[in-house]
Design a protein around this motif. Structure first.
Motif, PDB file in Angstrom:
ATOM      1  N   UNK A 350      15.130  -7.557  52.869  1.00 56.18           N
ATOM      2  CA  UNK A 350      13.566  -7.542  52.343  1.00 56.18           C
ATOM      3  C   UNK A 350      12.403  -7.902  53.462  1.00 56.18           C
ATOM      4  N   UNK A 351      11.919  -7.194  53.968  1.00 54.60           N
ATOM      5  CA  UNK A 351      10.338  -8.087  54.696  1.00 54.60           C
ATOM      6  C   UNK A 351       9.970  -8.851  54.323  1.00 54.60           C
ATOM      7  N   UNK A 352       8.805 -10.041  55.055  1.00 56.39           N
ATOM      8  CA  UNK A 352       8.136 -10.907  53.988  1.00 56.39           C
ATOM      9  C   UNK A 352       7.272 -11.035  53.441  1.00 56.39           C
ATOM     10  N   UNK A 353       6.911 -11.500  52.454  1.00 57.22           N
ATOM     11  CA  UNK A 353       5.290 -11.521  52.173  1.00 57.22           C
ATOM     12  C   UNK A 353       5.372  -9.995  51.139  1.00 57.22           C
ATOM     13  N   UNK A 354       6.739  -9.651  50.401  1.00 62.09           N
ATOM     14  CA  UNK A 354       7.067  -8.186  49.228  1.00 62.09           C
ATOM     15  C   UNK A 354       7.204  -8.815  48.148  1.00 62.09           C
ATOM     16  N   UNK A 355       6.780  -8.171  47.056  1.00 63.96           N
ATOM     17  CA  UNK A 355       7.624  -8.489  45.705  1.00 63.96           C
ATOM     18  C   UNK A 355       8.727  -8.938  45.711  1.00 63.96           C
ATOM     19  N   UNK A 356       9.362  -8.552  46.916  1.00 67.93           N
ATOM     20  CA  UNK A 356      11.461  -9.112  46.607  1.00 67.93           C
ATOM     21  C   UNK A 356      11.258  -9.964  47.706  1.00 67.93           C
ATOM     22  N   UNK A 357      11.717 -10.888  47.574  1.00 66.49           N
ATOM     23  CA  UNK A 357      11.831 -11.942  48.053  1.00 66.49           C
ATOM     24  C   UNK A 357      12.512 -11.961  49.234  1.00 66.49           C
ATOM     25  N   UNK A 358      11.746 -12.843  50.678  1.00 69.49           N
ATOM     26  CA  UNK A 358      12.452 -12.342  52.052  1.00 69.49           C
ATOM     27  C   UNK A 358      13.951 -12.608  51.626  1.00 69.49           C
ATOM     28  N   UNK A 359      14.606 -11.332  53.047  1.00 66.83           N
ATOM     29  CA  UNK A 359      16.066 -12.046  53.032  1.00 66.83           C
ATOM     30  C   UNK A 359      16.830 -11.153  54.483  1.00 66.83           C
ATOM     31  N   UNK A 360      17.024 -11.689  55.231  1.00 68.07           N
ATOM     32  CA  UNK A 360      17.970 -10.791  56.674  1.00 68.07           C
ATOM     33  C   UNK A 360      18.647  -9.880  56.570  1.00 68.07           C
ATOM     34  N   UNK A 361      19.446  -9.338  56.974  1.00 67.48           N
ATOM     35  CA  UNK A 361      20.374  -8.425  56.948  1.00 67.48           C
ATOM     36  C   UNK A 361      21.398  -8.586  56.254  1.00 67.48           C
ATOM     37  N   UNK A 399      22.131  -6.994  46.308  1.00 62.84           N
ATOM     38  CA  UNK A 399      22.606  -6.078  45.266  1.00 62.84           C
ATOM     39  C   UNK A 399      21.552  -6.861  43.722  1.00 62.84           C
ATOM     40  N   UNK A 400      20.799  -8.305  44.190  1.00 62.59           N
ATOM     41  CA  UNK A 400      19.311  -8.360  44.153  1.00 62.59           C
ATOM     42  C   UNK A 400      17.963  -7.758  44.108  1.00 62.59           C
ATOM     43  N   UNK A 401      17.838  -7.423  45.369  1.00 63.65           N
ATOM     44  CA  UNK A 401      17.630  -6.529  46.351  1.00 63.65           C
ATOM     45  C   UNK A 401      16.845  -5.107  45.024  1.00 63.65           C
ATOM     46  N   UNK A 402      18.494  -4.776  45.576  1.00 68.79           N
ATOM     47  CA  UNK A 402      18.533  -2.943  44.703  1.00 68.79           C
ATOM     48  C   UNK A 402      18.499  -2.704  43.383  1.00 68.79           C
ATOM     49  N   UNK A 403      19.002  -3.853  42.326  1.00 66.33           N
ATOM     50  CA  UNK A 403      18.396  -3.867  41.432  1.00 66.33           C
ATOM     51  C   UNK A 403      17.167  -3.883  41.159  1.00 66.33           C
ATOM     52  N   UNK A 404      16.823  -4.684  41.731  1.00 68.91           N
ATOM     53  CA  UNK A 404      15.166  -4.855  41.704  1.00 68.91           C
ATOM     54  C   UNK A 404      14.042  -3.824  42.072  1.00 68.91           C
ATOM     55  N   UNK A 405      14.326  -3.353  42.789  1.00 68.72           N
ATOM     56  CA  UNK A 405      13.690  -2.179  42.864  1.00 68.72           C
ATOM     57  C   UNK A 405      13.866  -0.855  42.196  1.00 68.72           C
ATOM     58  N   UNK A 406      15.330  -0.361  41.615  1.00 72.98           N
ATOM     59  CA  UNK A 406      16.086   0.491  41.136  1.00 72.98           C
ATOM     60  C   UNK A 406      14.816   0.380  39.450  1.00 72.98           C
ATOM     61  N   UNK A 407      14.990  -1.040  39.246  1.00 77.14           N
ATOM     62  CA  UNK A 407      14.618  -1.620  38.031  1.00 77.14           C
ATOM     63  C   UNK A 407      12.211  -1.195  38.470  1.00 77.14           C
ATOM     64  N   UNK A 408      11.544  -1.490  39.554  1.00 75.00           N
ATOM     65  CA  UNK A 408      10.299  -0.816  39.562  1.00 75.00           C
ATOM     66  C   UNK A 408      10.475   0.934  39.408  1.00 75.00           C
ATOM     67  N   UNK A 409      11.728   0.698  40.412  1.00 80.11           N
ATOM     68  CA  UNK A 409      11.324   2.301  40.234  1.00 80.11           C
ATOM     69  C   UNK A 409      11.373   3.351  39.047  1.00 80.11           C
TER      70      UNK A 409
END
Length: 486
Positions: A350-361, A399-409
């Protein structure tokens, strides 16, 4: 009397003169005709190219395939594409005609045999080509010399029997499947008694790149809409090594691969990205495989069993391999108002500064297992059975990143995780009434377990407007084939 005598002598002189003139016109020596000679050094079918010490073998086949409820012309489940939604716009059967031509040359030298090999396909499919259209492909094109393999060939990660698995389908998961070749530079050392070792540098794209997802980009239904792939360009090859044992009873195979996981620049959806935005640090994934083949089982002459297990971290395509699904669109099965889907990728960040907390690979983990059994009822009839398992898991952060994005979509309501598993079982029966002519039929059942639950309305997809409930789903596919080899 003198007149008659003069006439006879004159005629004889004329004949002698004519004969002398014709004899002078004849070549002094007739050049011997160079006939094609059989070359028995490398097996049946090789001939010496006239005037050389190079042996040549030309072969190929004509193959006609028809598939049912399949996304390809084999028994490949509708894991992706328009047919995934299982609506009336889906083609319930597809056909393809394929012509193959291959050439194999061998030349004995002081450094060993110099070999060149090329395998090309010309094909027409009613699902993708015009009335008189078609396309062609180059599966293999390589040179072998003094232990080196240079060019497009089967990956050195593969088991020895990757091209002879008893199945029509190239859509089975659970392991690697570079059956149309991957560019490489490899060196093989043979130690005698069937034992060998190989090291190789191989191009990762398109077979080995599963993609990377930035949690601040859009995401859709896997199998229908590809996510915005944040994978960087190719920077270094995949490095592969193997150990093999080939003997009369069968074979053993152990291999490993190192795979670079490299993302492009950070950037929030809808904003420009570039070198000033930075990027996640690169990481390295890896894959391991162990395989075994046992020939001439007690069940019958020619019977065999083949099995392999594969584990990967940050290298999903080594488990979710195959010539299908190379676009990274994921897997899905829709049945009526039920659906299962899952997205495989090498990593999530997750890139810094977005709705999803930043995270490395966040490197994914994948596991696969395959087993194939083939039984010969008699020289003309044979039947195979196979089973396949593939599992994709994300880290807790992934999983937290993907779940948040699915719910937003899909406007909320989705719970669980984005992990998923695929099971496939199938059987092929083949009849060879005469040499090099085979008719076969295959049936396969695929089942997908998804970690996601909830209800979504996948609006924006052709004719799909009703809500679907997320949960495990299955599908049945089949195919028939006629094959004439030469």
């Amino acid at each position: 009397m003198k007149t008659i005598k003069a006439l006879i002598l004159g005629s004889a002189a004329s004949l002698l003169a004519m004969g002398g003139a014709q004899a002078a016109d004849l070549p002094v020596k007739v050049k011997a005709v160079e006939y094609v000679k059989v070359c028995s050094l490398y097996g049946a079918g090789f001939y010496y190219i006239p005037g050389t010490d190079t042996c040549l073998k030309i072969g190929g086949f004509i193959r006609i395939d028809t598939s049912f409820n399949s996304s390809g012309t084999y028994a490949v489940p509708f894991f992706q594409g328009a047919g995934l939604t299982n609506l009336r716009n889906k083609d319930y059967f597809q056909g393809r005609a394929r012509a193959n031509l291959n050439m194999d040359t061998r030349t004995a030298t002081e450094y060993g045999v110099v070999r060149t090999f090329v395998n090309t396909q010309f094909q027409w499919s009613d699902a993708s080509d015009g009335i008189a259209g078609g396309n062609n492909e180059v599966d293999f094109a390589f040179i072998q010399f003094a232990g080196f393999t240079i060019g497009k060939a089967v990956s050195q990660f593969e088991t020895q029997w990757v091209l002879s698995r008893p199945t029509q389908s190239s859509g089975v998961t659970g392991g690697s499947d570079t059956t149309t070749g991957i560019p490489q530079l490899a060196y093989t050392a043979s130690f005698g008694n069937g034992f060998s070792a190989t090291i190789s540098a191989e191009t990762p794209r398109p077979y080995r790149v599963a993609g990377i997802y930035d949690g601040n980009d859009a995401i859709g239904v896997p199998g229908i809409t590809a996510y915005a792939n944040s994978n960087a360009g190719q920077q270094i090859p995949d490095f592969v090594g193997n150990l093999r044992l080939d003997q009369a009873w069968g074979s053993l195979h152990f291999a490993g691969a190192v795979h670079q996981v490299s993302a492009s620049y950070n950037g929030l959806a809808g904003t420009a990205t570039g070198e000033n935005t930075g990027h996640p640090d690169d990481k390295f994934g890896y894959a391991l495989i162990a395989g075994i083949e046992i020939k001439n089982l007690p069940t019958g002459v020619g019977d065999s069993i083949k099995a392999d297990v594969t584990y990967a971290n940050g290298a999903s395509r080594y488990v979710f391999g195959g010539t299908s699904n190379t676009s990274g669109t994921g897997y899905g099965i829709f049945n009526g108002n039920g659906a299962a889907f899952g997205q495989y990728m090498d990593a999530v960040f997750a890139s810094p500064g977005g709705a999803v907390p930043a995270a490395d690979l966040q490197l994914s983990t994948d596991f696969g297992a395959r087993i194939f059994f083939e039984h010969y009822w008699n020289p003309a009839w044979r039947t195979s059975l196979y089973g396949v398992y593939a599992r994709h898991e994300n880290t807790a952060t992934g999983n937290a990143i993907l779940l948040q994005r699915y719910n937003a979509t899909f406007a909320g309501g989705i719970t669980g995780d984005a992990n998923f598993s695929i099971y496939q079982v199938g059987s092929r029966t083949s009849w060879t009434p005469v040499k090099n002519l085979t008719f076969s039929a295959e049936v396969q059942y695929a089942w997908m377990d998804t970690g996601l639950s909830g209800t979504i309305t996948p609006t924006g997809f052709t004719n799909r407007t009703n809500p679907v409930v997320l949960g495990s789903q299955g599908t049945l596919v089949g195919s028939v084939q006629a094959l004439r080899s030469f």
